[in-house]
Design an enzyme around this catalytic site. Structure first.
Site, PDB file in Angstrom:
ATOM      1  N   ASN A  10       0.863  -1.186   0.000  1.00  0.00           N
ATOM      2  CA  ASN A  10       0.000   0.000   0.000  1.00  0.00           C
ATOM      3  C   ASN A  10       0.898   1.234   0.000  1.00  0.00           C
ATOM      4  O   ASN A  10       1.462   1.591   1.028  1.00  0.00           O
ATOM      5  CB  ASN A  10      -0.905  -0.016   1.236  1.00  0.00           C
ATOM      6  CG  ASN A  10      -1.785   1.227   1.338  1.00  0.00           C
ATOM      7  OD1 ASN A  10      -1.893   2.010   0.401  1.00  0.00           O
ATOM      8  ND2 ASN A  10      -2.410   1.404   2.481  1.00  0.00           N
ATOM      9  N   LYS A  12       0.060   4.267  -0.350  1.00  0.00           N
ATOM     10  CA  LYS A  12      -0.616   5.420   0.245  1.00  0.00           C
ATOM     11  C   LYS A  12      -0.418   6.673  -0.633  1.00  0.00           C
ATOM     12  O   LYS A  12      -0.344   6.557  -1.858  1.00  0.00           O
ATOM     13  CB  LYS A  12      -0.152   5.620   1.685  1.00  0.00           C
ATOM     14  CG  LYS A  12      -0.341   4.353   2.524  1.00  0.00           C
ATOM     15  CD  LYS A  12      -0.162   4.581   4.002  1.00  0.00           C
ATOM     16  CE  LYS A  12      -0.376   3.263   4.744  1.00  0.00           C
ATOM     17  NZ  LYS A  12      -0.308   3.445   6.216  1.00  0.00           N
ATOM     18  N   HIS A  96      -9.670   0.755   4.980  1.00  0.00           N
ATOM     19  CA  HIS A  96      -8.407   0.996   5.682  1.00  0.00           C
ATOM     20  C   HIS A  96      -8.642   1.936   6.855  1.00  0.00           C
ATOM     21  O   HIS A  96      -9.490   2.841   6.793  1.00  0.00           O
ATOM     22  CB  HIS A  96      -7.379   1.594   4.721  1.00  0.00           C
ATOM     23  CG  HIS A  96      -5.984   1.605   5.261  1.00  0.00           C
ATOM     24  ND1 HIS A  96      -5.549   2.563   6.151  1.00  0.00           N
ATOM     25  CD2 HIS A  96      -4.935   0.773   5.053  1.00  0.00           C
ATOM     26  CE1 HIS A  96      -4.286   2.318   6.457  1.00  0.00           C
ATOM     27  NE2 HIS A  96      -3.893   1.239   5.812  1.00  0.00           N
ATOM     28  N   GLU A  98      -7.145   4.406   7.936  1.00  0.00           N
ATOM     29  CA  GLU A  98      -7.005   5.837   7.630  1.00  0.00           C
ATOM     30  C   GLU A  98      -8.263   6.376   6.961  1.00  0.00           C
ATOM     31  O   GLU A  98      -8.633   7.534   7.177  1.00  0.00           O
ATOM     32  CB  GLU A  98      -5.761   6.051   6.756  1.00  0.00           C
ATOM     33  CG  GLU A  98      -4.482   5.785   7.525  1.00  0.00           C
ATOM     34  CD  GLU A  98      -3.277   5.478   6.645  1.00  0.00           C
ATOM     35  OE1 GLU A  98      -2.209   5.225   7.208  1.00  0.00           O
ATOM     36  OE2 GLU A  98      -3.420   5.477   5.400  1.00  0.00           O
ATOM     37  N   GLU A 168      -5.350  -5.033  10.671  1.00  0.00           N
ATOM     38  CA  GLU A 168      -4.346  -3.994  10.884  1.00  0.00           C
ATOM     39  C   GLU A 168      -4.629  -3.292  12.207  1.00  0.00           C
ATOM     40  O   GLU A 168      -5.486  -2.409  12.255  1.00  0.00           O
ATOM     41  CB  GLU A 168      -4.346  -2.997   9.723  1.00  0.00           C
ATOM     42  CG  GLU A 168      -5.736  -2.666   9.177  1.00  0.00           C
ATOM     43  CD  GLU A 168      -5.778  -1.378   8.395  1.00  0.00           C
ATOM     44  OE1 GLU A 168      -4.775  -1.056   7.755  1.00  0.00           O
ATOM     45  OE2 GLU A 168      -6.809  -0.695   8.448  1.00  0.00           O
ATOM     46  N   GLY A 174       2.322   2.631  10.956  1.00  0.00           N
ATOM     47  CA  GLY A 174       3.182   3.795  10.823  1.00  0.00           C
ATOM     48  C   GLY A 174       3.824   4.249  12.120  1.00  0.00           C
ATOM     49  O   GLY A 174       4.438   5.305  12.176  1.00  0.00           O
ATOM     50  N   SER A 214       2.657  -2.656  10.357  1.00  0.00           N
ATOM     51  CA  SER A 214       4.121  -2.467  10.359  1.00  0.00           C
ATOM     52  C   SER A 214       4.884  -3.778  10.176  1.00  0.00           C
ATOM     53  O   SER A 214       5.865  -4.044  10.867  1.00  0.00           O
ATOM     54  CB  SER A 214       4.577  -1.770  11.650  1.00  0.00           C
ATOM     55  OG  SER A 214       4.098  -0.441  11.690  1.00  0.00           O
ATOM     56  N   GLY A 235       2.840  -1.244   4.378  1.00  0.00           N
ATOM     57  CA  GLY A 235       2.799   0.199   4.182  1.00  0.00           C
ATOM     58  C   GLY A 235       4.174   0.750   3.860  1.00  0.00           C
ATOM     59  O   GLY A 235       4.664   0.650   2.734  1.00  0.00           O
TER      60      GLY A 235
END
Length: 256
Positions: A10, A12, A96, A98, A168, A174, A214, A235
């Protein structure tokens, strides 16, 4: 049941089309011909055309990072499943954390997207996961269970071969923090149990559940060795061809 690992990157909101082309060239050269582990890259929308042309002759699959539930209409800034299909996209990340956190997506709105994706023959990478506060309050299984049950409402058993689930833990995205192998496996096992309740044990045993918190070269082997972890939604480490391909190598070693 043996499930082929899927390692999905991903990217992003990173990389211009030129930078994306350079990265996928490196990934193709390092791992673009192997088929033992499925590989997918998910660039931003602006890079989908160039990456699509780059993976056309390789074994690397192309994914998108989001899509709208409606096929067309007055939805400024959105992209439909048919638009993705026209670029030979095969996978799409939906739900996701986010998107949930910053754009107000709910289990119900994500469910609409998941159903729209399978109706367009796209493979939804359906994301679930709890926040740090929810984990510390002992609510992980309640939160994840609700996300699975509500996010897969009316999902047809006939399309289970398209479904990918990605766990996740939000607190590990992150941040450099990662769930221990045992913590990740515990949730993956529970998710598979919930999928068994919805679709039956045999069907649930065929659904891939990725870990998306991660994962990096240093911890990939341990996570991928867990019986209910079937790959990774990567990510930051997916923005480096070496790191990404090192994770693929860990999957290849584990799969063997």
């Amino acid at each position: 049941m043996s499930r082929k690992f899927l390692i999905a990157g991903n990217w992003k909101m990173n990389l211009t089309p030129d930078e994306s082309a350079a990265l996928v060239d490196e990934i193709n050269s390092l791992t673009g011909s192997q088929t033992s582990v499925q590989v997918c890259v998910c660039p931003p929308f602006t890079s989908l055309p160039v990456v699509s042309s780059k993976v056309e002759q390789s074994e690397v699959h192309l994914g998108a990072q989001n899509m709208h539930a409606e096929p067309s209409g007055a939805f400024t800034g959105e992209v439909s499943a048919e638009m993705l299909r026209s670029l030979y996209v095969s996978h799409v990340i939906l739900g996701h954390s986010e998107r949930r956190q910053y754009f107000g997506e709910t289990n119900a709105s994500i469910n609409s997207k998941v159903i729209a994706a399978i109706n367009a023959n796209l493979r939804p990478v359906f994301c679930i996961g709890e926040t740090l506060e929810e984990r510390e309050a002992g609510k992980t299984m309640d939160v994840v269970g609700a996300q699975v049950r509500e996010g897969l409402v009316n999902y047809p058993s006939s399309a289970l071969d398209l479904l990918v689930v990605a766990y996740e833990p939000v607190w590990a995205i992150g941040t450099g923090k990662t769930a221990t192998n045992e913590m990740a496996q515990e949730v993956h096992r529970e998710v598979r149990k919930i999928l068994s309740e919805i679709f039956g044990e045999s069907a649930a045993s065929s659904i891939r559940i990725l870990y998306g918190g991660s994962m990096k070269p240093e911890n990939a082997a341990g996570l991928l060795a867990q019986p209910d972890i079937d790959g990774g939604l990567i990510g930051g480490a997916s923005l480096s061809s070496k790191s990404f391909c090192d994770i693929i190598e860990a999957a290849l070693s584990t799969q063997a």
